[in-house]
Write an enzyme that holds these catalytic residues in place. Structure first.
Site: not given
Ligand SMILES: CC(C)(COP(=O)(O)OP(=O)(O)OC[C@H]1O[C@@H](n2cnc3c(N)ncnc32)[C@H](O)[C@@H]1OP(=O)(O)O)[C@@H](O)C(=O)NCCC(=O)NCCSC(=O)/C=C/CC(=O)O
Ligand SMILES: Cc1cc2nc3c(=O)[nH]c(=O)nc-3n(C[C@H](O)[C@H](O)[C@H](O)COP(=O)(O)OP(=O)(O)OC[C@H]3O[C@@H](n4cnc5c(N)ncnc54)[C@H](O)[C@@H]3O)c2cc1C
Length: 602
Positions: A83, A279, A347, A368, A370
């Site tokens: 993603q 703490r 240490g 960060t 998810e």
């Molecule tokens: C920040 C987000 C949620 C913004 O979403 P977006 O559609 O751009 O805008 P809205 O804030 O207007 O949301 C629209 C609408 O959808 C609802 N909603 C948002 N998220 C969810 C959800 N997860 N489930 C259900 N509903 C949701 C929201 O409440 C709004 O509803 P309304 O009724 O109020 O209109 C989105 O951009 C987001 O989720 N950003 C975070 C990205 C993220 O988490 N990435 C993770 C990638 S995978 C990863 O990191 C893997 C790691 C590996 C490991 O775990 O080891």
């Molecule tokens: C170890 C690791 C594993 C990962 N694995 C995956 C994976 O398997 N698949 C995948 O798809 N992704 C993966 N990711 C990516 C991860 O999901 C993103 O890094 C995460 O969602 C944060 O998004 P970003 O990096 O764009 O941070 P940004 O959004 O660029 O954050 C930078 C700063 O901006 C601030 N910010 C951003 N938007 C706003 C706002 N609207 N208002 C106020 N402050 C804001 C944040 O709080 C933060 O301080 C991984 C990341 C890490 C570190």
């Protein structure tokens, strides 16, 4: 110290063994995840089980699930969740990868139009995964329909080479020396790669053979469903990581003696110092609090998933707010706590053999991935603002916001606390937390009505989530709890968890009029008494986590307390100690010393 390539190869060997055992033993996803926990590697089995499979289950049709999950369960393919891009992670709707439908060939053309559209971060993408769920902008008939999920094969199943049009690799080393550096978080660029139309995940929407976009009757938010699932698992992970760090610091604090000896007697255990207790014991209480709220969150997620299956989407917003908020609050608290536990061990906490640096390195990114913790709390704030306006229009809130329905009382009530003892009353504590959360949400709603802002409400979101955690701890204590004296100890920990939050956020409680300065001071006094009461059972309370020395991986946290010999033994295992005269002496040190010695004799 293994090089990154050796570390990767070693982890790949462990992961392949884990997968082989998973298939041979017909393990369920739950059991496979427990196996992953045991080998304690955030490796490839993570994304395959934790994101690739759930994405297909949540966003694939029955037919697609049957086809792809059959292969995934048997590890005939290894998947990841692609993603995030170089330019966008938080803002999912800002992703740039395109999936353009070509009706002449009934295919989607997957493409990375810009450098910033390069997929960046997906775990296992760099070198391991053969497939991925790739999120891209769906374009058909010249119109952009936003982000959708697509299953893509990335590598040949014959020789693992990247398929034509796919440039793929690892993004490089990361913070810390261990587990995450064994993981090939990857970069991927797509150059007009064609996939069959039926590899678009089509439960939420589909494109017909003619190229017509058809939205199904499920909410578009289900596109985000996989992240909801993972966020609820992360709360349990945080409680586990926190309890490991606390176990190490408490056990070591009971062994370590510094100062305080009288007439040549033994020095004082550092765990007896009030500063050490103030703490450390809030983290001990938090470890139990997060475990209990994580159990409840798992129930909530299961309940929502069952409702979704019967097309009842009513609790989806609550599930999103709870998973986002609890993931944010528990992972931030856990990362801070692990770092503090390192300092609490002096240490020796800085040594890799303490287990704490690696624990910190592996758990810090949870703030960060998810979802960035601030971005997720802003989602909770958005949910709270909608709830406040619904209450204002007479709608009775339910679930974790039900307390907001009691707005008349909570907006004006005064805490009933008059003595130190009153702070042991769970009802008094719960009411103070409800009043704080509600008043902060209402204040935020009033501010937004005057000056709309996306970033209002962060603190109100924290207050709401902390109320959930306190409430679930109190509810847990209303259950039958086995073991003589166990409930009494947990009541003390519940008091410590709640009162340390009042101490930490006293400004909130005072500014919203929920407590007076005197009541705040009584809370601090009660907190100090609770620390002293918990001290005698502190080691028992961490032994209760029942971690093996192997799993804890710490010379400081050993069950037998034989810390100093363990530290000494570990030191000699370091490669630097393979020779008594270090490499480099002849080339660099000897000439200098000899030269200076010669000069001194002139
Ligand atoms: C920040 C987000 C949620 C913004 O979403 P977006 O559609 O751009 O805008 P809205 O804030 O207007 O949301 C629209 C609408 O959808 C609802 N909603 C948002 N998220 C969810 C959800 N997860 N489930 C259900 N509903 C949701 C929201 O409440 C709004 O509803 P309304 O009724 O109020 O209109 C989105 O951009 C987001 O989720 N950003 C975070 C990205 C993220 O988490 N990435 C993770 C990638 S995978 C990863 O990191 C893997 C790691 C590996 C490991 O775990 O080891
Ligand atoms: C170890 C690791 C594993 C990962 N694995 C995956 C994976 O398997 N698949 C995948 O798809 N992704 C993966 N990711 C990516 C991860 O999901 C993103 O890094 C995460 O969602 C944060 O998004 P970003 O990096 O764009 O941070 P940004 O959004 O660029 O954050 C930078 C700063 O901006 C601030 N910010 C951003 N938007 C706003 C706002 N609207 N208002 C106020 N402050 C804001 C944040 O709080 C933060 O301080 C991984 C990341 C890490 C570190």
């Amino acid at each position: 110290m293994l090089s990154r390539k050796e570390l990767f190869k070693d982890t790949l060997k462990k992961a392949a063994h884990a997968w082989k055992r998973t298939v041979e033993l017909h393990l369920t996803e739950e059991e496979a995840n427990l196996l992953r926990l045991y080998i304690d590697q955030p490796g490839y089995v993570d994304l395959h089980w934790v994101m690739f499979v759930p994405a297909i289950k949540g966003q694939g049709t029955e037919e697609q699930q049957k086809k792809w999950l059959t292969m995934a369960y048997k590890f005939q393919i290894i998947g990841t969740y692609a993603q995030t891009e170089l330019g966008h992670g938080s803002n999912v709707q800002g992703l740039e990868t395109t999936a353009t439908f070509d009706p002449s060939t009934d295919e989607f053309i997957m493409h990375s139009p810009t450098l910033t559209s390069s997929k960046w971060w997906p775990g296992g993408l760099g070198k391991t995964s053969t497939h991925a769920v790739v999120y891209a902008r769906l374009i058909t008939e010249g119109k952009d329909y936003g982000i959708h999920g697509f299953i893509m094969q990335l590598r040949s199943l014959d020789d693992h080479s990247p398929l034509p049009g796919i440039t793929i690799g690892d993004i490089g080393g990361k913070f810390g020396s261990g587990a995450y550096n064994s993981m090939d978080n990857g970069v991927m660029r797509l150059d007009h790669v064609r996939i069959p139309r039926d590899q678009m995940l089509m439960r939420l929407a589909q494109v017909t053979r003619e190229g017509k976009y058809v939205h199904s009757d499920v909410p578009k938010q289900l596109l985000y469903g996989t992240m909801v699932y993972v966020r609820q698992t992360i709360v349990a992970d945080a409680s586990r990581a926190l309890s490991r760090a606390v176990c190490i610091a408490v056990r070591y604090g009971a062994i370590r003696k510094q100062f305080g000896s009288k007439a040549g007697g033994p020095e004082t255990q550092v765990l007896n110092y009030k500063t050490q207790q103030s703490r450390l014991f809030p983290f001990l209480a938090s470890a139990y609090a997060f475990r209990f709220v994580g159990q409840w969150l798992k129930w909530l997620y299961t309940d929502v998933t069952q409702k979704l299956e019967s097309k009842d989407f009513s609790t989806l917003p609550e599930a999103h707010a709870c998973t986002a908020g609890l993931k944010s609050v528990t992972t931030s608290a856990t990362a801070d706590a692990i770092e503090e536990c390192q300092k609490l061990c002096g240490g020796h906490g800085y040594l890799n053999s303490s287990g704490l640096p690696e624990l910190f390195a592996v758990n810090l990114p949870a703030c960060t991935y998810e979802g960035d913790n601030v971005v997720l709390l802003l989602q909770v704030a958005r949910f709270l603002m909608k709830t406040v306006s619904q209450v204002a229009s007479g709608k009775q809130p339910v679930g974790t916001t039900a307390y907001m329905g009691n707005i008349q009382h909570l907006m004006q009530c005064k805490s009933v606390v008059n003595t130190v003892e009153d702070w042991l009353n769970p009802a008094a504590i719960k009411e103070v937390f409800e009043a704080r959360a509600l008043r902060m949400a209402v204040n935020c709603a009033q501010n937004i009505s005057k000056a709309p802002s996306q970033e209002e409400g962060f603190e109100a979101a924290v207050a709401h989530v902390q109320l959930i955690i306190v409430t679930k701890f109190i509810e847990k204590l209303q259950e039958d709890i086995l073991g003589h004296g166990v409930k009494e100890q947990l009541q003390k920990l519940c008091g410590i968890y709640a009162l340390h939050l009042i101490h930490k956020h006293l400004g909130d409680f005072l500014s919203t009029g929920c407590v007076t300065a005197r009541q705040g001071s009584l809370a601090n006094e009660r907190l100090g008494k609770l620390y002293a009461q918990v001290r005698p059972n502190a080691v028992a309370l961490v032994d209760a986590f029942d971690y093996t020395d192997h799993y804890l991986g710490s010379a400081l946290g050993r069950y037998d307390g034989d810390v100093y010999s363990a530290l000494y033994k570990e030191a000699w295992k370091d490669p630097l100690n393979e020779t008594v005269v270090p490499d480099g002496y002849q080339e660099h040190l000897r000439p200098l010393l000899k030269q200076q010695l010669k000069l001194s004799r002139l």
